[in-house]
Design an enzyme around this catalytic site. Structure first.
Site, mmCIF file in Angstrom:
data_model
loop_
_atom_site.group_PDB
_atom_site.id
_atom_site.type_symbol
_atom_site.label_atom_id
_atom_site.label_comp_id
_atom_site.label_asym_id
_atom_site.label_seq_id
_atom_site.Cartn_x
_atom_site.Cartn_y
_atom_site.Cartn_z
ATOM 1 N N TYR A 1 -30.755 -120.020 27.101
ATOM 2 C CA TYR A 1 -30.330 -119.021 26.114
ATOM 3 C C TYR A 1 -31.484 -118.416 25.330
ATOM 4 C CZ TYR A 1 -25.554 -120.319 27.150
ATOM 5 O OH TYR A 1 -24.370 -120.526 27.795
ATOM 6 N N GLU B 1 -14.050 -138.861 41.143
ATOM 7 C CA GLU B 1 -14.647 -137.520 41.062
ATOM 8 C C GLU B 1 -14.039 -136.671 39.952
ATOM 9 O OE1 GLU B 1 -14.757 -133.383 43.698
ATOM 10 O OE2 GLU B 1 -14.229 -135.268 44.667
ATOM 11 N N ASP C 1 -12.910 -136.438 46.737
ATOM 12 C CA ASP C 1 -12.110 -135.595 47.628
ATOM 13 C C ASP C 1 -12.660 -135.623 49.057
ATOM 14 O OD1 ASP C 1 -10.428 -134.872 45.602
ATOM 15 O OD2 ASP C 1 -11.309 -132.891 45.267
#
Length: 227
Positions: free
Chosen positions: A4, A91, A149
């Site tokens: 930033y 996860e 997954d």
């Protein structure tokens, strides 16, 4: 904060991350040695773990709620109950929170108390450092398990926990946890156990195929460089 300071120059956060990792690797330093530290995002649950901090505070585990994993630089000591029977990494934060509501770390149907961990997807350094500590210090009969997954993203997350990442390969000794055992989800279970035929699964995208190819290369690199 670095991004930033000049978003137009960097374009996206991943550019900053790569630059910092490259500088640290070239100088054989940690990110913290450069005065750079990413915000923590990983969570743990389980009253069997208490993290003592340098400033005198504590991050205490709870069997029914999550606790933020502090950065390694903030940690003084870990207090792990001797009767811990397992560590489970998941996860997805949604799965983690569901297990917390069920009191999974102290569920009476399990062999004994455990510790639940999530990196909320791709794990941050603090989460990987904690799992690495478990891998190095817990007794060998305490399993460290992972559920991710059955897709390229889940496999990549598992790989980062177990083998480390290419970007931070110079820090593999303090970030990788080779004791992790993958217990699912396996693609073979979708049809055999859940009754989901291949025709009802989501096809892999070009990005998925690219990730698989990249993952194969990174695993090959790690295997060639293991001691």
């Amino acid at each position: 904060d670095i991004f930033y300071k000049d978003p137009g120059l960097f374009g996206k956060q991943s550019v900053v991350d790569k630059l910092v990792d490259d500088l640290a690797a070239t100088s054989d330093l940690d990110r913290s040695d450069l005065g750079v530290r990413a915000s923590s995002k990983g969570l743990f649950a389980g009253s069997g773990l208490t993290i003592h901090l340098h400033h005198g505070g504590m991050a205490m585990g709870n069997d029914h709620d999550s606790t933020l994993i502090p950065c390694d630089a903030e940690i003084s000591t870990l207090e792990i109950r001797e009767d811990i029977e397992f560590v489970l990494i998941v996860e997805k934060e949604a799965v983690f929170q569901t297990l917390c509501r069920l009191g999974f770390p102290c569920h009476p149907l399990l062999k004994g108390p455990g510790i639940l961990i999530t990196g909320k997807g791709y794990p941050d350094v603090a989460t990987r450092e904690l799992v690495n500590t478990f891998s190095n210090e817990l007794p060998g009969d305490v399993p460290i398990l992972a559920v991710v997954d059955a897709d390229p993203h889940g496999i990549e997350i598992l790989s980062v926990f177990k083998y480390g990442s290419l970007a931070m390969d110079h820090q593999r000794d303090r970030l990788a946890a080779p004791r992790i055992q993958w217990i699912g989800v396996f693609a073979s279970e979708l049809q055999s156990s859940l009754g989901i035929p291949p025709s009802e699964t989501i096809p892999l995208t070009k990005i998925d195929h690219k990730k698989v190819s990249s993952h194969r290369k990174s695993i090959g690199f790690v295997e060639q460089n293991l001691d």
